[in-house]
Design an enzyme around this catalytic site. Sequence first.
Site, PDB file in Angstrom:
ATOM      1  N   GLU A   1       0.907  -1.069  -0.052  1.00 15.00           N
ATOM      2  CA  GLU A   1       0.208  -0.047  -0.006  1.00 15.00           C
ATOM      3  C   GLU A   1       1.222   1.489   0.062  1.00 15.00           C
ATOM      4  O   GLU A   1       1.093   1.529   0.851  1.00 15.00           O
ATOM      5  CB  GLU A   1      -1.096   0.077   1.177  1.00 15.00           C
ATOM      6  CG  GLU A   1      -1.758  -1.090   0.998  1.00 15.00           C
ATOM      7  CD  GLU A   1      -2.982  -1.598   0.202  1.00 15.00           C
ATOM      8  OE1 GLU A   1      -3.217  -0.119  -0.470  1.00 15.00           O
ATOM      9  OE2 GLU A   1      -3.618  -2.218  -0.887  1.00 15.00           O
TER      10      GLU A   1
ATOM     11  N   CYS B   1      -1.216   9.505   2.741  1.00 13.13           N
ATOM     12  CA  CYS B   1      -1.659   8.837   1.510  1.00 13.13           C
ATOM     13  C   CYS B   1      -2.395   9.228   1.051  1.00 13.13           C
ATOM     14  O   CYS B   1      -2.246   9.704  -0.443  1.00 13.13           O
ATOM     15  CB  CYS B   1      -1.132   7.158   1.329  1.00 13.13           C
ATOM     16  SG  CYS B   1      -2.830   6.421   2.346  1.00 13.13           S
TER      17      CYS B   1
HETATM   18  P1  NAD Z   1       8.954   4.217   3.881  1.00  6.61           P
HETATM   19  O1  NAD Z   1       8.944   3.442   2.871  1.00  6.61           O
HETATM   20  O2  NAD Z   1       9.936   5.371   4.229  1.00  6.61           O
HETATM   21  O3  NAD Z   1       9.021   3.681   5.619  1.00  6.61           O
HETATM   22  C1  NAD Z   1       8.006   2.585   5.866  1.00  6.61           C
HETATM   23  C2  NAD Z   1       8.135   1.790   6.888  1.00  6.61           C
HETATM   24  O4  NAD Z   1       9.237   0.758   5.313  1.00  6.61           O
HETATM   25  C3  NAD Z   1       9.279   2.180   7.555  1.00  6.61           C
HETATM   26  O5  NAD Z   1       8.738   1.314   9.086  1.00  6.61           O
HETATM   27  C4  NAD Z   1      10.444   1.705   7.663  1.00  6.61           C
HETATM   28  O6  NAD Z   1      11.368   1.722   8.691  1.00  6.61           O
HETATM   29  C5  NAD Z   1      10.224   0.818   6.431  1.00  6.61           C
HETATM   30  N1  NAD Z   1      11.515   0.563   5.020  1.00  6.61           N
HETATM   31  C6  NAD Z   1      12.531   1.644   4.473  1.00  6.61           C
HETATM   32  N2  NAD Z   1      13.534   0.455   4.050  1.00  6.61           N
HETATM   33  C7  NAD Z   1      12.875   0.119   3.665  1.00  6.61           C
HETATM   34  C8  NAD Z   1      13.117  -1.662   3.219  1.00  6.61           C
HETATM   35  N3  NAD Z   1      15.031  -1.359   2.554  1.00  6.61           N
HETATM   36  N4  NAD Z   1      12.906  -2.843   3.294  1.00  6.61           N
HETATM   37  C9  NAD Z   1      12.248  -2.720   4.291  1.00  6.61           C
HETATM   38  N5  NAD Z   1      11.489  -2.129   4.900  1.00  6.61           N
HETATM   39  C10 NAD Z   1      11.468  -0.633   4.745  1.00  6.61           C
HETATM   40  O7  NAD Z   1       7.859   5.427   3.975  1.00  6.61           O
HETATM   41  P2  NAD Z   1       7.558   6.792   5.160  1.00  6.61           P
HETATM   42  O8  NAD Z   1       7.937   8.012   3.864  1.00  6.61           O
HETATM   43  O9  NAD Z   1       7.673   6.363   6.805  1.00  6.61           O
HETATM   44  O10 NAD Z   1       5.939   7.072   4.800  1.00  6.61           O
HETATM   45  C11 NAD Z   1       5.281   7.847   3.626  1.00  6.61           C
HETATM   46  C12 NAD Z   1       5.107   7.277   3.047  1.00  6.61           C
HETATM   47  O11 NAD Z   1       4.044   6.303   3.027  1.00  6.61           O
HETATM   48  C13 NAD Z   1       4.672   8.474   1.362  1.00  6.61           C
HETATM   49  O12 NAD Z   1       4.415   7.867   0.120  1.00  6.61           O
HETATM   50  C14 NAD Z   1       2.258   8.180   1.755  1.00  6.61           C
HETATM   51  O13 NAD Z   1       2.216   7.952   0.591  1.00  6.61           O
HETATM   52  C15 NAD Z   1       2.840   6.307   2.481  1.00  6.61           C
HETATM   53  N6  NAD Z   1       1.740   5.718   2.413  1.00  6.61           N
HETATM   54  C16 NAD Z   1       0.866   5.368   2.080  1.00  6.61           C
HETATM   55  C17 NAD Z   1      -0.925   4.080   2.689  1.00  6.61           C
HETATM   56  C18 NAD Z   1      -1.825   3.485   1.665  1.00  6.61           C
HETATM   57  O14 NAD Z   1      -2.289   3.075   2.595  1.00  6.61           O
HETATM   58  N7  NAD Z   1      -1.232   3.768   0.628  1.00  6.61           N
HETATM   59  C19 NAD Z   1      -0.858   4.719   3.581  1.00  6.61           C
HETATM   60  C20 NAD Z   1       0.585   5.469   4.763  1.00  6.61           C
HETATM   61  C21 NAD Z   1       1.526   6.369   3.802  1.00  6.61           C
END
Ligand code: NAD
Length: 542
Positions: A297, A331
């Site tokens: 997501e 998001c």
């Molecule tokens: P991010 O991708 O940087 O981090 C999200 C999670 O992934 C964190 O727990 C992080 O530690 C982990 N992570 C980071 N790199 C990783 C890797 N290589 N392997 C596994 N895990 C890893 O995202 P963010 O900046 O924390 O969140 C913001 C983003 O999330 C925005 O783009 C937003 O649109 C999206 N978002 C989407 C939804 C949805 O339901 N579609 C909901 C909320 C946020």
Amino acid sequence: MVLNVRVKCLYCRTKAVQRASTRPARSARSRRLAVTNVTTAIKKSVLLTARGWTGEAYSGGWFRGAGDQMPVIEKATLSQLAVVDQITTAQLDQVAERARDARKGWAADPQLRRSVLLRACEILEANRGEVVEWIVRESGSIPAKGNGEVTDSIAELANAADLATEEHGVILRKGGTELTSVAERVPYGTVGIITPWNVPLLLAMRSVAPALGLGNTVILKPDNQTAISGGILIARVLEEAGVPSGVFNVVPGAGTVIGEALILHPLVGLVSFTGSTMTGRRIASLAAPLLKKVALELGGKNPHVVLADADVDGAAASGAWGTFQHQGQVCMAIGRHIVDSEVVDRYTSNLVARAAILRQGDPFVDEVELGPLINERQAAHVEEIVEDARARGAVVVGGERHGAFMPPTVISGVVPGMRAYGEEIFGPVAVVIAAKSDEDAIRIANDTEYGLSASVHSADLLRANSVADRIRSGMVHINAQPINDNPWSPMGGLGASGSGGRFGGPANVEMFTTWRWRTTRTVPERGFFPEPKSQSGHVSLD
Ligand code: NAD
């Protein structure tokens, strides 16, 4: 024109704390002791400290993570609220084994699952004030948003309690000699859940609750910036609710270390990830050679389409709400206001007037509509996108950024080639794009790789729905704004917004279980091969 945004000189307080935080670092252990001595947040936190929590991870009880300790920072003041242990990949192996060993008993006892989840609803409600305070201080949310997260998390738990005792499967038509033929939905085993910081409690709970309710065990890796409200508090609630050892586990750690190890782990059957599109792509590439299912997501650049016959004031009110809530760090937030050129000036000035009265400050102590962004780096990133638009000729109305406090900003005259046109901003910035006609608005709405949510405003519901039909998105709302979500409706996106899975309602069963076809016969199936000549069925191989 500069918006009259009242930041209440809060950034002065932030600067003082920043200065304090530049003192030389002490050893991890003395830092932990110092924090426990100074922080008031943690002393007041009954739910968190009732069992003497001092930073541990959770797996069948609390254990010391052997990785680096990680400070938990209050986003408005930069003061340290607590420290959390990160675990190592060797410890993850032990957690995954515990989660595997707990699978059988948990999957076999729907009544236990139901009662644990219902009890968790009560515990979360009873500790609402404390949980909201953590969300406010740890993620920079206003209390109303924290309360909404708690309310919706309770609904997720209650919904999952129902999933635990409902039947999920179908009785199939029998073929030939079968006595019964059924298709049943069965759990994946252990589900790995990786979550972001923006809505930390709810975005974890929307995966944790249904995964548990449907009989999986869970390993949750919250974002390090919100490890308490996104993980540790959930463990405390489920622990108090009597979750059996190994069924639910929280493993704080860096995404590139513990996150990736969780995806690759052979004992994890399904990964549910919510986060950025960039990380989603990395996760998909890690999981592909393993042929492991990953539910992704991801981000959005959601269109808010305002047709020429719309109620402009109502559309602008929706537009402000859909852009500025939680500082735009959602998001489903509006990424583009696509407004018919007949009404675009009226719409833009209405939006600017609404942005101008929003108060921004420390949501824990001030009565405000907007708090800080998650960190200064993110606020500077948002500012860069705004400055790029200004440099390329767009009209920018908004105040100055102070540290992580980025004021509500409206950019009009946005055209392709500006970063604001195509990039997800994740900040309190309204991007206004003029459209020549309904057809042009549809073209602009679809001019993106994302496809999460959308909204369309028109006085003519048939016209609005026919425009909505042609917008590529997982969700669309007429005369509303795109941030709409509840535990009963399928939430998710297309294209760069996700891998096609959905959260909520019937989609939870699809997401967190898989099909197994089971037949039973009273006599053995013999097939069409010829029978051997010997009466006994024994054939000599000599
Ligand atoms: P991010 O991708 O940087 O981090 C999200 C999670 O992934 C964190 O727990 C992080 O530690 C982990 N992570 C980071 N790199 C990783 C890797 N290589 N392997 C596994 N895990 C890893 O995202 P963010 O900046 O924390 O969140 C913001 C983003 O999330 C925005 O783009 C937003 O649109 C999206 N978002 C989407 C939804 C949805 O339901 N579609 C909901 C909320 C946020």
